[in-house]
Design a protein around this motif. Structure first.
Motif, mmCIF file in Angstrom:
data_model
loop_
_atom_site.group_PDB
_atom_site.id
_atom_site.type_symbol
_atom_site.label_atom_id
_atom_site.label_comp_id
_atom_site.label_asym_id
_atom_site.label_seq_id
_atom_site.Cartn_x
_atom_site.Cartn_y
_atom_site.Cartn_z
ATOM 1 N N ALA A 190 20.161 6.193 0.266
ATOM 2 C CA ALA A 190 19.047 7.492 0.131
ATOM 3 C C ALA A 190 17.960 6.848 0.779
ATOM 4 O O ALA A 190 17.045 7.852 1.412
ATOM 5 C CB ALA A 190 18.918 7.411 -1.376
ATOM 6 N N ALA A 191 17.600 5.559 0.676
ATOM 7 C CA ALA A 191 16.702 4.974 1.613
ATOM 8 C C ALA A 191 16.385 5.292 3.007
ATOM 9 O O ALA A 191 15.540 5.660 3.596
ATOM 10 C CB ALA A 191 16.036 3.641 1.265
ATOM 11 N N THR A 201 12.282 -0.039 -6.922
ATOM 12 C CA THR A 201 13.752 0.234 -7.544
ATOM 13 C C THR A 201 14.447 -0.794 -7.604
ATOM 14 O O THR A 201 14.956 -0.935 -8.928
ATOM 15 C CB THR A 201 13.999 1.684 -6.721
ATOM 16 N N ALA A 202 14.585 -1.559 -6.555
ATOM 17 C CA ALA A 202 15.661 -2.551 -6.664
ATOM 18 C C ALA A 202 15.158 -3.587 -7.590
ATOM 19 O O ALA A 202 15.790 -4.035 -8.446
ATOM 20 C CB ALA A 202 15.791 -3.148 -5.355
ATOM 21 N N PHE A 203 13.994 -3.964 -7.658
ATOM 22 C CA PHE A 203 13.527 -4.874 -8.616
ATOM 23 C C PHE A 203 13.485 -4.681 -9.685
ATOM 24 O O PHE A 203 13.726 -5.234 -11.114
ATOM 25 C CB PHE A 203 11.850 -5.372 -8.185
ATOM 26 N N GLY A 221 0.855 -1.254 -0.108
ATOM 27 C CA GLY A 221 -0.103 -0.046 -0.061
ATOM 28 C C GLY A 221 0.790 1.161 -0.082
ATOM 29 O O GLY A 221 0.250 2.425 0.003
ATOM 30 N N GLY A 222 2.145 1.157 -0.201
ATOM 31 C CA GLY A 222 2.904 2.270 -0.131
ATOM 32 C C GLY A 222 3.080 3.177 -1.514
ATOM 33 O O GLY A 222 2.457 2.548 -2.381
ATOM 34 N N SER A 223 3.403 4.248 -1.391
ATOM 35 C CA SER A 223 3.482 5.396 -2.745
ATOM 36 C C SER A 223 5.117 5.494 -2.976
ATOM 37 O O SER A 223 5.723 5.369 -2.233
ATOM 38 C CB SER A 223 2.859 6.515 -2.352
ATOM 39 N N TYR A 224 5.060 5.718 -4.492
ATOM 40 C CA TYR A 224 6.438 5.647 -4.720
ATOM 41 C C TYR A 224 7.021 7.093 -4.578
ATOM 42 O O TYR A 224 6.258 7.992 -4.854
ATOM 43 C CB TYR A 224 6.585 5.303 -6.274
ATOM 44 N N ILE A 225 8.377 7.159 -4.132
ATOM 45 C CA ILE A 225 8.980 8.516 -4.028
ATOM 46 C C ILE A 225 10.402 8.113 -4.780
ATOM 47 O O ILE A 225 10.859 7.062 -4.837
ATOM 48 C CB ILE A 225 9.598 8.755 -2.650
ATOM 49 N N GLN A 226 10.879 9.246 -5.203
ATOM 50 C CA GLN A 226 12.236 9.067 -6.064
ATOM 51 C C GLN A 226 13.369 8.535 -5.091
ATOM 52 O O GLN A 226 13.753 9.169 -4.146
ATOM 53 C CB GLN A 226 12.602 10.391 -6.793
ATOM 54 N N LEU A 227 14.227 7.654 -5.604
ATOM 55 C CA LEU A 227 15.190 7.088 -5.121
ATOM 56 C C LEU A 227 16.295 6.701 -6.108
ATOM 57 O O LEU A 227 16.053 6.572 -7.262
ATOM 58 C CB LEU A 227 14.808 5.795 -4.244
#
Length: 249
Positions: free
Chosen positions: A132-133, A153-155, A109-115
């Motif tokens: 950064a995370a 991002t990792a995936f 249920g999370g929302s994406y932020i830039q990493l």
């Protein structure tokens, strides 16, 4: 017996016990490369052979292709394994159970932020993403959003290098194996990528992707059939035992 790679003390205990049993009961001994065991059990369980292999675990993130009886690394992490990154991040944000499954639950249920997103050809870099995370989680960003973004991002990075390797090798199947291969989101992304490229996709059941005795036993049987038993004096722990060094042992 698992001969490596791994931490020296546990490897020494396992190898020492196996050698004792072999000598006491006059049994043959076979030292097994741990990543090779992940690959062989996954090939057996999926029925797919001569595939592009994505091996993702705590200490490893590698893209492998078969080369004769062994495997060659054509892409890998240049710093830390994807599983170690997840575990380190989980400890940094003080999760009670600091491992990938707990992170995946938190990310729902999370929302994406830039990493940061770092891919170098067929290779990956995860340390900047982790840093950064951790900084984002320590600021005002919600832990759920940061965790979701870290995993996505990792995936995505992992899928990109796998797809590039597919174009390079022209393999008709992709297998994902190792502890991180249990993640359903990674499986979904890889399955979608394989479908778009009209290649097969395989992943073994979770019990054969997490570290298990069956994979060591099966890989040992494969090695015994191909190469015979090992001289017991040569069965020693190898902490840095890469899969592409098997033919040198």
């Amino acid at each position: 017996v698992s001969q490596g790679p791994g931490i020296g003390s546990p490897l020494s205990v396992g190898v020492g016990a196996a050698k004792y049993i072999a000598q006491k009961y006059n049994k043959k001994i076979i030292g097994v490369n741990h990543p090779y065991a992940h690959v062989k059990i996954s090939e057996y369980m999926t029925g797919l052979h001569d595939s592009l292999i994505l091996y993702v675990s705590g200490g490893n993130s590698q893209i492998l292709v078969r080369e004769g009886e062994f495997y060659r690394v054509i892409g890998e992490t240049l710093d830390i394994g994807i599983g170690n990154m997840f575990d380190s991040f989980a400890r940094a944000i003080k999760l009670e159970h600091a491992h990938g499954a707990a992170l995946a639950k938190l990310a729902e249920g999370g929302s994406y932020i830039q990493l940061p997103y770092t891919v170098k050809g067929l290779n990956l870099v995860f340390s900047g993403l982790q840093t950064a995370a951790e900084r984002a989680a320590a600021s005002s960003a919600a832990r759920k959003d940061v965790t979701y973004s870290l995993m996505e991002t990792a995936f995505a990075m992992t899928c990109e290098v796998t797809e590039r390797a597919l174009f390079l090798t022209k393999k008709k199947n992709v297998i994902v194996c190792g502890g991180v291969a249990q993640n359903r989101r990674l499986q979904e992304m890889l399955r979608s990528m394989a479908r778009e490229n009209e290649v097969g996709f395989g992943v073994a059941a979770d019990e054969y992707n997490r570290d298990n005795g069956a994979m060591i036993a099966y890989a040992g049987s494969v090695m015994y059939e191909k190469f015979g038993a090992m001289n017991i004096e040569n069965c020693t722990p190898i902490t840095n035992y890469r899969i592409d060094k098997m033919k040198e042992i």
